[in-house]
Write a protein that holds these residues in place. Structure first.
Motif, PDB file in Angstrom:
ATOM      1  N   ASP A 189      12.375  -0.777  36.733  1.00 20.58           N
ATOM      2  CA  ASP A 189      11.604  -0.327  37.896  1.00 20.58           C
ATOM      3  C   ASP A 189      10.391   0.456  37.392  1.00 20.58           C
ATOM      4  O   ASP A 189      10.279   0.728  36.200  1.00 20.58           O
ATOM      5  CB  ASP A 189      12.478   0.499  38.851  1.00 20.58           C
ATOM      6  N   PRO A 190       9.470   0.815  38.296  1.00 18.72           N
ATOM      7  CA  PRO A 190       8.239   1.493  37.857  1.00 18.72           C
ATOM      8  C   PRO A 190       8.470   2.791  37.092  1.00 18.72           C
ATOM      9  O   PRO A 190       7.601   3.223  36.334  1.00 18.72           O
ATOM     10  CB  PRO A 190       7.492   1.756  39.168  1.00 18.72           C
ATOM     11  N   GLY A 191       9.624   3.408  37.226  1.00 15.38           N
ATOM     12  CA  GLY A 191       9.906   4.621  36.473  1.00 15.38           C
ATOM     13  C   GLY A 191      10.093   4.388  34.988  1.00 15.38           C
ATOM     14  O   GLY A 191      10.092   5.333  34.200  1.00 15.38           O
ATOM     15  N   ALA A 192      10.230   3.127  34.580  1.00 12.47           N
ATOM     16  CA  ALA A 192      10.437   2.819  33.165  1.00 12.47           C
ATOM     17  C   ALA A 192       9.223   3.186  32.316  1.00 12.47           C
ATOM     18  O   ALA A 192       9.377   3.675  31.195  1.00 12.47           O
ATOM     19  CB  ALA A 192      10.770   1.341  32.989  1.00 12.47           C
ATOM     20  N   THR A 193       8.046   2.937  32.833  1.00 13.29           N
ATOM     21  CA  THR A 193       6.844   3.159  32.025  1.00 13.29           C
ATOM     22  C   THR A 193       6.673   4.618  31.625  1.00 13.29           C
ATOM     23  O   THR A 193       6.525   4.915  30.430  1.00 13.29           O
ATOM     24  CB  THR A 193       5.599   2.617  32.741  1.00 13.29           C
ATOM     25  N   PRO A 194       6.709   5.575  32.565  1.00 12.86           N
ATOM     26  CA  PRO A 194       6.564   6.958  32.111  1.00 12.86           C
ATOM     27  C   PRO A 194       7.679   7.411  31.160  1.00 12.86           C
ATOM     28  O   PRO A 194       7.418   8.157  30.212  1.00 12.86           O
ATOM     29  CB  PRO A 194       6.576   7.791  33.398  1.00 12.86           C
ATOM     30  N   LEU A 195       8.902   6.929  31.392  1.00 11.33           N
ATOM     31  CA  LEU A 195       9.993   7.275  30.469  1.00 11.33           C
ATOM     32  C   LEU A 195       9.705   6.763  29.061  1.00 11.33           C
ATOM     33  O   LEU A 195       9.890   7.479  28.075  1.00 11.33           O
ATOM     34  CB  LEU A 195      11.308   6.684  30.954  1.00 11.33           C
ATOM     35  N   ALA A 196       9.270   5.510  28.966  1.00  5.37           N
ATOM     36  CA  ALA A 196       8.987   4.913  27.660  1.00  5.37           C
ATOM     37  C   ALA A 196       7.826   5.613  26.965  1.00  5.37           C
ATOM     38  O   ALA A 196       7.874   5.846  25.754  1.00  5.37           O
ATOM     39  CB  ALA A 196       8.696   3.426  27.818  1.00  5.37           C
ATOM     40  N   LEU A 197       6.799   5.962  27.717  1.00  3.28           N
ATOM     41  CA  LEU A 197       5.638   6.614  27.104  1.00  3.28           C
ATOM     42  C   LEU A 197       5.979   8.028  26.635  1.00  3.28           C
ATOM     43  O   LEU A 197       5.538   8.445  25.554  1.00  3.28           O
ATOM     44  CB  LEU A 197       4.455   6.607  28.063  1.00  3.28           C
ATOM     45  N   GLN A 198       6.777   8.752  27.403  1.00  2.00           N
ATOM     46  CA  GLN A 198       7.232  10.076  26.950  1.00  2.00           C
ATOM     47  C   GLN A 198       8.060   9.947  25.677  1.00  2.00           C
ATOM     48  O   GLN A 198       7.924  10.743  24.748  1.00  2.00           O
ATOM     49  CB  GLN A 198       8.058  10.767  28.037  1.00  2.00           C
ATOM     50  N   TRP A 199       8.915   8.930  25.632  1.00  2.00           N
ATOM     51  CA  TRP A 199       9.779   8.691  24.485  1.00  2.00           C
ATOM     52  C   TRP A 199       8.951   8.410  23.236  1.00  2.00           C
ATOM     53  O   TRP A 199       9.175   9.010  22.181  1.00  2.00           O
ATOM     54  CB  TRP A 199      10.717   7.530  24.825  1.00  2.00           C
ATOM     55  N   ILE A 200       7.980   7.484  23.348  1.00  2.00           N
ATOM     56  CA  ILE A 200       7.186   7.118  22.167  1.00  2.00           C
ATOM     57  C   ILE A 200       6.310   8.291  21.719  1.00  2.00           C
ATOM     58  O   ILE A 200       6.136   8.519  20.521  1.00  2.00           O
ATOM     59  CB  ILE A 200       6.360   5.826  22.409  1.00  2.00           C
ATOM     60  N   GLU A 201       5.796   9.062  22.666  1.00  2.00           N
ATOM     61  CA  GLU A 201       4.994  10.229  22.297  1.00  2.00           C
ATOM     62  C   GLU A 201       5.847  11.286  21.592  1.00  2.00           C
ATOM     63  O   GLU A 201       5.388  11.928  20.643  1.00  2.00           O
ATOM     64  CB  GLU A 201       4.303  10.799  23.534  1.00  2.00           C
ATOM     65  N   SER A 202       7.095  11.452  22.027  1.00  2.00           N
ATOM     66  CA  SER A 202       7.963  12.419  21.353  1.00  2.00           C
ATOM     67  C   SER A 202       8.321  11.951  19.946  1.00  2.00           C
ATOM     68  O   SER A 202       8.410  12.760  19.017  1.00  2.00           O
ATOM     69  CB  SER A 202       9.223  12.702  22.172  1.00  2.00           C
ATOM     70  N   LEU A 203       8.518  10.629  19.771  1.00  2.00           N
ATOM     71  CA  LEU A 203       8.764  10.105  18.426  1.00  2.00           C
ATOM     72  C   LEU A 203       7.558  10.336  17.523  1.00  2.00           C
ATOM     73  O   LEU A 203       7.701  10.733  16.363  1.00  2.00           O
ATOM     74  CB  LEU A 203       9.082   8.610  18.474  1.00  2.00           C
ATOM     75  N   ALA A 204       6.366  10.081  18.049  1.00  2.00           N
ATOM     76  CA  ALA A 204       5.143  10.266  17.264  1.00  2.00           C
ATOM     77  C   ALA A 204       5.006  11.707  16.808  1.00  2.00           C
ATOM     78  O   ALA A 204       4.665  11.980  15.647  1.00  2.00           O
ATOM     79  CB  ALA A 204       3.928   9.837  18.091  1.00  2.00           C
ATOM     80  N   GLU A 205       5.297  12.621  17.709  1.00  2.00           N
ATOM     81  CA  GLU A 205       5.195  14.043  17.361  1.00  2.00           C
ATOM     82  C   GLU A 205       6.278  14.440  16.356  1.00  2.00           C
ATOM     83  O   GLU A 205       5.998  15.098  15.354  1.00  2.00           O
ATOM     84  CB  GLU A 205       5.316  14.891  18.626  1.00  2.00           C
ATOM     85  N   ARG A 206       7.502  14.022  16.619  1.00  2.00           N
ATOM     86  CA  ARG A 206       8.624  14.383  15.747  1.00  2.00           C
ATOM     87  C   ARG A 206       8.448  13.851  14.324  1.00  2.00           C
ATOM     88  O   ARG A 206       8.765  14.529  13.354  1.00  2.00           O
ATOM     89  CB  ARG A 206       9.931  13.861  16.345  1.00  2.00           C
ATOM     90  N   HIS A 207       7.900  12.633  14.200  1.00  2.00           N
ATOM     91  CA  HIS A 207       7.764  12.016  12.888  1.00  2.00           C
ATOM     92  C   HIS A 207       6.382  12.198  12.267  1.00  2.00           C
ATOM     93  O   HIS A 207       6.148  11.750  11.150  1.00  2.00           O
ATOM     94  CB  HIS A 207       8.086  10.518  12.972  1.00  2.00           C
ATOM     95  N   GLY A 208       5.469  12.820  12.998  1.00  2.00           N
ATOM     96  CA  GLY A 208       4.146  13.082  12.446  1.00  2.00           C
ATOM     97  C   GLY A 208       3.308  11.840  12.214  1.00  2.00           C
ATOM     98  O   GLY A 208       2.604  11.729  11.213  1.00  2.00           O
TER      99      GLY A 208
END
Length: 144
Positions: free
Chosen positions: A14-33
Motif C-alpha cells: 500500500d502507499p505506506g510502503a514507500t515512506p517506510l522503505a525510504l526511512q529504512w534505507i536512509e537509516s542504513l546509509a547513516e548507520r553504515h556511513g
C-alpha cells in the motif's frame, strides 16, 4: 561499515510502503556511513522501483493472493546491493530502452524516465522472475 552485512524489510502493498522503505534505507546509509552519492542514488532507485511495484504489480485487494513486498540490502566496503522482491504480476523494468530525451517538458511522455535515472546511478540493474516473484537487483560500487 561491517565487512558484510544484510538487512531485510517486509513492506505492506500500500502507499505506506514507500515512506517506510525510504526511512529504512536512509537509516542504513547513516548507520553504515555510505558516501552521500551512494545514499542518494540508492534511495532514488528504491523509490522509483517501489513506486512501479505499488502502481502496477498487484490486482485490486481481494482478487488474488495476498500481495507481498520485501527489500533486502547486502553491503560491504566495496558494494551495496538492494534486492526488491514482490509476488505481483511479472514485469521486467530493464527490458527495452527508456524513451528518448526531449527538449522541453511539454514533449515528454510519462513512463520510463525512472529507469533512466536508476541506470545513471547504479552499476547493476538486473531483473529475474523466480518462483512467482519479481526480483529486481540494484547495486552500486563504492569507494572505500
Amino acid at each position: 561499515m561491517p565487512a558484510d552485512s544484510q538487512d531485510t524489510l517486509d513492506l505492506p502493498a500500500d502507499p505506506g510502503a514507500t515512506p517506510l522503505a525510504l526511512q529504512w534505507i536512509e537509516s542504513l546509509a547513516e548507520r553504515h556511513g555510505w558516501p552521500p552519492r551512494a545514499a542518494f542514488g540508492l534511495t532514488l532507485s528504491l523509490d522509483e522501483a517501489l513506486t512501479n511495484v505499488l502502481s502496477y504489480a498487484f490486482d485490486p485487494p481481494g482478487t488474488a493472493d495476498t500481495p507481498a513486498i520485501t527489500v533486502s540490502c547486502r553491503a560491504d566496503d566495496r558494494r551495496i546491493e538492494l534486492a526488491l522482491r514482490d509476488n505481483g504480476r511479472p514485469y521486467d523494468p530493464t527490458a527495452g530502452d527508456p524513451p528518448p530525451l526531449v527538449a522541453c517538458l511539454d514533449e515528454a511522455e510519462p513512463g520510463g524516465h525512472g529507469v533512466r535515472l536508476m541506470r545513471h546511478y547504479l552499476d547493476t540493474l538486473a531483473y529475474r522472475r523466480e518462483d512467482g516473484w519479481n526480483c529486481l537487483t540494484m547495486a552500486m560500487n563504492i569507494q572505500p
